[in-house]
Scaffold this motif. Structure first.
Motif, PDB file in Angstrom:
ATOM      1  N   ALA A   1       8.718   0.391  -8.015  1.00 49.78           N
ATOM      2  CA  ALA A   1       7.744   0.286  -8.779  1.00 49.78           C
ATOM      3  C   ALA A   1       7.051   1.756  -9.197  1.00 49.78           C
ATOM      4  N   GLY A   2       7.549   2.721  -8.699  1.00 51.22           N
ATOM      5  CA  GLY A   2       7.200   3.964  -8.954  1.00 51.22           C
ATOM      6  C   GLY A   2       5.923   4.531  -8.305  1.00 51.22           C
ATOM      7  N   LEU A   3       5.493   3.940  -7.065  1.00 49.35           N
ATOM      8  CA  LEU A   3       4.532   4.560  -6.245  1.00 49.35           C
ATOM      9  C   LEU A   3       5.111   5.621  -5.327  1.00 49.35           C
ATOM     10  N   THR A   4       4.122   6.350  -4.833  1.00 49.14           N
ATOM     11  CA  THR A   4       4.352   7.245  -3.664  1.00 49.14           C
ATOM     12  C   THR A   4       4.162   6.496  -2.399  1.00 49.14           C
ATOM     13  N   VAL A   5       4.915   6.673  -1.443  1.00 52.68           N
ATOM     14  CA  VAL A   5       4.790   5.800  -0.208  1.00 52.68           C
ATOM     15  C   VAL A   5       4.595   6.916   1.193  1.00 52.68           C
ATOM     16  N   PHE A   6       3.680   6.982   1.743  1.00 54.52           N
ATOM     17  CA  PHE A   6       3.733   7.865   3.094  1.00 54.52           C
ATOM     18  C   PHE A   6       3.424   6.781   4.265  1.00 54.52           C
ATOM     19  N   HIS A   7       4.096   6.792   5.352  1.00 56.52           N
ATOM     20  CA  HIS A   7       4.051   6.003   6.461  1.00 56.52           C
ATOM     21  C   HIS A   7       3.680   6.649   7.619  1.00 56.52           C
ATOM     22  N   VAL A   8       2.726   5.857   8.423  1.00 55.69           N
ATOM     23  CA  VAL A   8       2.185   6.398   9.314  1.00 55.69           C
ATOM     24  C   VAL A   8       2.763   6.313  10.934  1.00 55.69           C
ATOM     25  N   VAL A   9       3.239   7.194  11.425  1.00 53.01           N
ATOM     26  CA  VAL A   9       4.246   7.255  12.571  1.00 53.01           C
ATOM     27  C   VAL A   9       3.504   7.621  13.865  1.00 53.01           C
ATOM     28  N   PRO A  10       3.761   7.145  15.202  1.00 49.27           N
ATOM     29  CA  PRO A  10       3.447   7.626  16.203  1.00 49.27           C
ATOM     30  C   PRO A  10       4.223   8.514  17.170  1.00 49.27           C
TER      31      PRO A  10
END
Length: 315
Positions: free
Chosen positions: A111-120
């Protein structure tokens, strides 16, 4: 002195600072202050109140013309159409957390969004990169909120992940000022995330009792709960209740959040759990977000200048 990184360029923000997505707290009042101060304000969805979230997104657009994003905490998703909801609202940046990055990354990016994922962890970071995320928020065990029971400190985790991936990394856990931001960037990060420091700001909607306890706290005044499960581990403010939970454990850690509204907005810190990071021990006042960010950037420049002079023989 400007700070331009892949994070600022990718997100269109002036300062490489992202606000933590705190349930019920990360709404327009606070998040617009972050965006207006040059950072990336984030609207939460972990409350599950999507009708209210929709109104908060509308408010954001009246309170700021700067970029902002939305968080999807997967463990708390109640509406299977949450991704379409975000797309329909015209949001361009999403942080995903508390779940598998494979679940939503593809459809969001389509859909054209920028995605950052939180990781531990490093393994979580590699899985998120494999899923196609644009960036990572790498969260050390010092931070408040829900954690990996096998926690790793930011000083170890951030360079470990930065050495292993090519996507930009945002450092989280223990960040509250210019010197900690400088340290994070020295470790390889290209931005930072602030939670507890922004929680204790003028624009934060939480009760003054919580803010005052943060200001009064020592670095040892948080507890790490539920390390053995069931459910996620978490870091919270030390109270009589959480000290007891640290000793006895809980069969259902989520049930301990039943009176969250009393904790957050009525100031009864014994009614539930006040998620708070160890960095509370370094926070000495409650200030407007804009002032926090200005001081952060000024101190960052000071530290950067001092470090550059070390090679000249002067500290």
């Amino acid at each position: 002195m400007a700070v331009r990184t892949r994070v600022t360029e990718m997100l269109g923000i002036e300062k490489p600072i992202i606000q933590a997505a705190m349930g019920w707290i990360a709404r327009a009042q606070l998040s617009s202050a972050v965006s207006n101060a040059g950072g990336m304000g984030i609207i939460e969805t972990s409350s599950g109140e999507l009708d209210a979230v929709r109104e908060e997104i509308k408010k954001m657009r009246t309170l700021t013309d700067k970029p902002f994003g939305v968080n999807v905490a997967q463990a708390f998703v109640r509406d299977p159409d949450i991704v379409q909801f975000i797309i329909d609202e015209g949001v361009r940046f999403v942080t995903t957390s508390a779940g598998d990055p494979q679940r939503y990354t593809g459809i969001l990016k389509e859909a054209g969004l920028t995605v950052f994922h939180v990781v531990p962890s490093l393994s979580g970071a590699l899985r998120a990169v494999e899923a196609g995320v644009d960036g990572l928020i790498v969260e050390g065990g010092e931070g408040g909120g829900f954690k990996n029971p096998k926690d790793v400190s930011s000083m170890v985790l951030i360079p470990q992940v930065c050495e292993a991936v090519d996507v930009p990394v945002v450092a989280a856990g223990g960040i509250m000022d210019g010197r900690t931001m400088a340290a994070a960037l020295a470790l390889g990060a290209e931005g930072v995330l602030m939670g507890t420091r922004i929680l204790a700001s003028t624009e934060s909607p939480v009760h003054a009792n919580w803010k005052d306890r943060i200001v009064e706290a020592d670095a040892t005044d948080t507890v790490f709960l539920n390390r053995s499960g069931p459910g996620p581990a978490l870091r919270a403010l030390r109270t009589e209740r959480t000290s007891r939970l640290q000793e006895t454990g809980s069969d259902n850690i989520f049930a301990e959040f039943a009176d969250t509204q009393k904790v957050y907005f009525e100031g009864d810190l014994e009614a539930g759990i006040a998620l708070t990071g160890q960095v509370a021990g370094r926070i000495s006042d409650v200030r407007p977000v804009g002032e926090i960010f200005e001081r952060t950037m000024a101190e960052f420049d000071e530290v950067r200048g001092r470090m550059s002079r070390l090679g000249e023989g002067t500290a």
